[in-house]
Scaffold this motif. Structure first.
Motif, PDB file in Angstrom:
ATOM      1  N   LEU A 162     -32.321  -5.835 -16.807  1.00 32.80           N
ATOM      2  CA  LEU A 162     -31.769  -6.614 -18.148  1.00 32.80           C
ATOM      3  C   LEU A 162     -31.092  -7.857 -17.490  1.00 32.80           C
ATOM      4  O   LEU A 162     -30.956  -8.721 -18.351  1.00 32.80           O
ATOM      5  N   ALA A 163     -30.627  -7.952 -16.298  1.00 30.48           N
ATOM      6  CA  ALA A 163     -30.315  -8.979 -15.834  1.00 30.48           C
ATOM      7  C   ALA A 163     -31.017 -10.003 -15.588  1.00 30.48           C
ATOM      8  O   ALA A 163     -30.733 -11.248 -15.748  1.00 30.48           O
ATOM      9  N   ARG A 164     -32.298  -9.729 -15.151  1.00 34.12           N
ATOM     10  CA  ARG A 164     -33.413 -10.826 -15.167  1.00 34.12           C
ATOM     11  C   ARG A 164     -33.574 -11.360 -16.567  1.00 34.12           C
ATOM     12  O   ARG A 164     -33.760 -12.388 -16.892  1.00 34.12           O
ATOM     13  N   ALA A 165     -33.774 -10.361 -17.561  1.00 24.92           N
ATOM     14  CA  ALA A 165     -33.893 -11.023 -18.998  1.00 24.92           C
ATOM     15  C   ALA A 165     -33.025 -11.715 -19.229  1.00 24.92           C
ATOM     16  O   ALA A 165     -33.141 -12.726 -20.152  1.00 24.92           O
ATOM     17  N   ILE A 166     -31.639 -11.506 -19.118  1.00 31.37           N
ATOM     18  CA  ILE A 166     -30.668 -12.550 -19.593  1.00 31.37           C
ATOM     19  C   ILE A 166     -30.697 -13.827 -18.771  1.00 31.37           C
ATOM     20  O   ILE A 166     -30.583 -14.628 -19.472  1.00 31.37           O
ATOM     21  N   LEU A 167     -31.033 -13.596 -17.663  1.00 33.32           N
ATOM     22  CA  LEU A 167     -31.060 -15.012 -16.690  1.00 33.32           C
ATOM     23  C   LEU A 167     -32.310 -15.834 -17.394  1.00 33.32           C
ATOM     24  O   LEU A 167     -32.094 -17.033 -17.644  1.00 33.32           O
ATOM     25  N   LYS A 168     -33.502 -15.116 -17.708  1.00 27.92           N
ATOM     26  CA  LYS A 168     -34.382 -15.630 -18.130  1.00 27.92           C
ATOM     27  C   LYS A 168     -34.019 -16.552 -19.440  1.00 27.92           C
ATOM     28  O   LYS A 168     -34.509 -17.832 -19.650  1.00 27.92           O
ATOM     29  N   ASN A 169     -33.758 -15.823 -20.550  1.00 29.65           N
ATOM     30  CA  ASN A 169     -32.972 -16.464 -21.620  1.00 29.65           C
ATOM     31  C   ASN A 169     -32.040 -17.556 -21.615  1.00 29.65           C
ATOM     32  O   ASN A 169     -32.136 -18.657 -22.337  1.00 29.65           O
ATOM     33  N   THR A 170     -31.264 -17.370 -20.571  1.00 31.01           N
ATOM     34  CA  THR A 170     -30.157 -18.504 -20.222  1.00 31.01           C
ATOM     35  C   THR A 170     -30.966 -19.911 -19.544  1.00 31.01           C
ATOM     36  O   THR A 170     -30.612 -20.977 -20.225  1.00 31.01           O
ATOM     37  N   VAL A 171     -31.901 -19.623 -18.802  1.00 30.39           N
ATOM     38  CA  VAL A 171     -32.377 -20.683 -18.438  1.00 30.39           C
ATOM     39  C   VAL A 171     -33.436 -21.544 -19.441  1.00 30.39           C
ATOM     40  O   VAL A 171     -33.355 -22.819 -19.157  1.00 30.39           O
ATOM     41  N   GLU A 172     -33.719 -20.523 -20.100  1.00 28.60           N
ATOM     42  CA  GLU A 172     -34.696 -21.350 -21.116  1.00 28.60           C
ATOM     43  C   GLU A 172     -33.998 -21.942 -22.372  1.00 28.60           C
ATOM     44  O   GLU A 172     -34.550 -23.000 -23.071  1.00 28.60           O
ATOM     45  N   THR A 173     -32.811 -21.623 -22.631  1.00 23.30           N
ATOM     46  CA  THR A 173     -32.041 -21.931 -23.577  1.00 23.30           C
ATOM     47  C   THR A 173     -30.494 -22.620 -23.234  1.00 23.30           C
ATOM     48  O   THR A 173     -29.790 -23.036 -24.409  1.00 23.30           O
ATOM     49  N   SER A 174     -30.202 -22.679 -22.322  1.00 20.41           N
ATOM     50  CA  SER A 174     -28.688 -23.043 -21.736  1.00 20.41           C
ATOM     51  C   SER A 174     -28.906 -24.108 -20.820  1.00 20.41           C
ATOM     52  O   SER A 174     -29.691 -24.347 -19.928  1.00 20.41           O
ATOM     53  N   ASP A 175     -27.581 -24.862 -20.390  1.00 21.05           N
ATOM     54  CA  ASP A 175     -27.345 -25.782 -19.462  1.00 21.05           C
ATOM     55  C   ASP A 175     -26.433 -25.324 -18.066  1.00 21.05           C
ATOM     56  O   ASP A 175     -26.800 -25.849 -16.983  1.00 21.05           O
ATOM     57  N   GLY A 176     -26.370 -23.973 -18.254  1.00 20.58           N
ATOM     58  CA  GLY A 176     -25.444 -23.388 -17.187  1.00 20.58           C
ATOM     59  C   GLY A 176     -24.945 -22.162 -17.525  1.00 20.58           C
ATOM     60  O   GLY A 176     -24.920 -21.916 -18.606  1.00 20.58           O
ATOM     61  N   PHE A 177     -24.384 -21.401 -16.514  1.00 20.69           N
ATOM     62  CA  PHE A 177     -23.680 -20.046 -16.731  1.00 20.69           C
ATOM     63  C   PHE A 177     -22.838 -20.037 -15.748  1.00 20.69           C
ATOM     64  O   PHE A 177     -22.960 -20.394 -14.524  1.00 20.69           O
ATOM     65  N   GLY A 178     -21.682 -19.073 -15.809  1.00 14.75           N
ATOM     66  CA  GLY A 178     -20.721 -18.705 -14.949  1.00 14.75           C
ATOM     67  C   GLY A 178     -20.489 -17.406 -14.830  1.00 14.75           C
ATOM     68  O   GLY A 178     -20.371 -16.498 -15.965  1.00 14.75           O
ATOM     69  N   ILE A 179     -20.348 -16.600 -13.838  1.00 16.24           N
ATOM     70  CA  ILE A 179     -20.288 -15.211 -13.719  1.00 16.24           C
ATOM     71  C   ILE A 179     -18.761 -15.162 -12.788  1.00 16.24           C
ATOM     72  O   ILE A 179     -18.660 -15.731 -11.922  1.00 16.24           O
ATOM     73  N   PHE A 180     -17.833 -14.455 -13.510  1.00 13.75           N
ATOM     74  CA  PHE A 180     -16.585 -14.242 -12.929  1.00 13.75           C
ATOM     75  C   PHE A 180     -15.994 -12.821 -12.833  1.00 13.75           C
ATOM     76  O   PHE A 180     -16.074 -12.042 -13.956  1.00 13.75           O
ATOM     77  N   GLU A 181     -15.778 -12.174 -11.691  1.00 15.29           N
ATOM     78  CA  GLU A 181     -15.440 -10.883 -11.366  1.00 15.29           C
ATOM     79  C   GLU A 181     -14.200 -10.932 -10.644  1.00 15.29           C
ATOM     80  O   GLU A 181     -13.740 -11.743 -10.056  1.00 15.29           O
ATOM     81  N   LEU A 182     -13.403 -10.006 -11.045  1.00 12.29           N
ATOM     82  CA  LEU A 182     -12.233  -9.666 -10.147  1.00 12.29           C
ATOM     83  C   LEU A 182     -12.212  -8.475  -8.917  1.00 12.29           C
ATOM     84  O   LEU A 182     -11.413  -8.055  -8.597  1.00 12.29           O
ATOM     85  N   GLN A 183     -13.494  -8.127  -8.818  1.00 10.85           N
ATOM     86  CA  GLN A 183     -13.850  -7.294  -7.553  1.00 10.85           C
ATOM     87  C   GLN A 183     -15.153  -7.814  -6.717  1.00 10.85           C
ATOM     88  O   GLN A 183     -15.864  -8.491  -7.397  1.00 10.85           O
ATOM     89  N   ASP A 184     -15.323  -6.994  -5.746  1.00  8.24           N
ATOM     90  CA  ASP A 184     -16.530  -7.305  -4.855  1.00  8.24           C
ATOM     91  C   ASP A 184     -16.643  -5.886  -4.245  1.00  8.24           C
ATOM     92  O   ASP A 184     -16.007  -5.039  -4.267  1.00  8.24           O
TER      93      ASP A 184
END
Length: 330
Positions: free
Chosen positions: A207-229
């Protein structure tokens, strides 16, 4: 390439995601997560994580920060995005005052600077609305934020959007892996920047790859923000958060005896917050792992640049981890 964590990524399940978890308890847990983003505890925190996200976007994106529409594709009940919107637009307005003639700023700049820092209106702005409008020459420095989700929380979003002209929402379900064409066209005037706040770790690799594929094809950027690692300190932060819930719950929920019941008498809320937080640590990807998915998502990502880092939001070991990917400027 950064050093891989000693703890391998495990895509386990979280209680809050389960259909059997009561909806009213889910709402309490989500409210707790929102407060994790928006509450600022003096001495222990330099500022709230939501404010740090806004500062990071403005710093990393530079001048292009004011040339995007920010769409949260996993907004849940609203999360930190309304606070990020207020903070980022306050910071952009503050930056714009430096381009205004001194005569237009007289008596207002100091108050507005303080307001930008804590996201509250200054006395000068309240007392003299005309003076506030004089600090910004035009509306170009302000940016729009849009709340979307596969499972919309229309009531919560509507309440949040009424507090800001720059915050809106899409009432129908929106799939981040297949963003509706009409939604993208509606905001085509500015570049689309996708937000994933405490969300990207929920997606499995496919699912992550599918979301990134759609993002690359339709957007100019993205940000991932997490409070943990996936580090020992990340795990400790989850326990610390549960402890702080016990400390500050009376200040946050004094008006709701039922919420306090599920915090203190039967501590389901802090238990779920800590348990799900620990699982979230194990599910969270490093910047290298996200980039590996980006490069293998099936879309041409050659023109995309990946930046990452961390910012402390809670002493002594609470960090906001960010990954920002944009098209390289040509």
């Amino acid at each position: 390439m950064s050093t891989a964590p000693l703890i391998p990524r495990l895509h386990l399940w979280e209680i809050d995601d389960q259909p059997w978890f009561p909806s009213f308890l889910r709402a309490y847990v989500q409210a707790g997560l929102t407060h994790a983003w928006t509450v600022h505890i003096p001495l222990l925190q330099p500022s709230s994580p939501a404010t740090i996200v806004a500062e990071t976007l403005r710093r990393v994106l530079g001048p292009s920060a004011s040339r995007h529409t920010y769409i949260d594709f996993c907004a849940g009940a609203g999360g930190p995005t309304p606070s990020i919107e207020r903070a980022l637009n306050a910071q952009l307005s503050r930056a714009a005052t430096h381009r205004v003639p001194a005569t237009a700023r007289s008596g207002v700049v100091d108050g507005e600077s303080r307001a930008a820092a804590d996201n509250t209106p200054s006395y000068a702005a309240v007392a003299d609305p005309k003076a506030k409008s004089a600090t910004v020459q035009d509306d170009d420095c302000q940016v729009d934020f849009v709340l979307t989700d596969l499972h919309p929380h229309v009531e919560s979003w509507d309440a949040a959007s009424k507090k800001s002209d720059r915050l809106s929402y899409v009432a129908r379900p929106v799939d981040a892996a297949n963003a509706p064409a009409d939604l993208l066209q509606r905001y085509a005037g500015k570049g689309i920047f996708r937000l994933f706040n405490l969300a990207f770790h929920h997606f499995d690799d496919e699912l992550a790859r599918a979301i990134l594929k759609n993002t690359v094809e339709t957007s100019d950027g993205f940000g991932i923000f997490e409070l943990q690692d996936r580090t020992p300190t990340g795990l400790l932060t989850c326990f610390a958060f549960g402890f702080f819930i016990f400390l500050i719950a009376p200040l946050l929920y004094w008006w709701s005896p039922m919420r306090l019941f599920w915090v203190y008498v039967i501590p389901v809320v802090p238990f779920v917050l800590v348990f799900d937080g620990l699982i979230s640590c194990l599910r969270t990807r490093t910047a290298d792992e996200v980039e590996a998915l980006l490069r293998t998502c099936g879309a041409n990502s050659d023109g995309w640049e990946v930046k990452s880092g961390k910012e402390q939001f809670l002493w002594p070991f609470g960090y906001l981890h960010w990954i920002i990917c944009t098209k390289k400027s040509t």
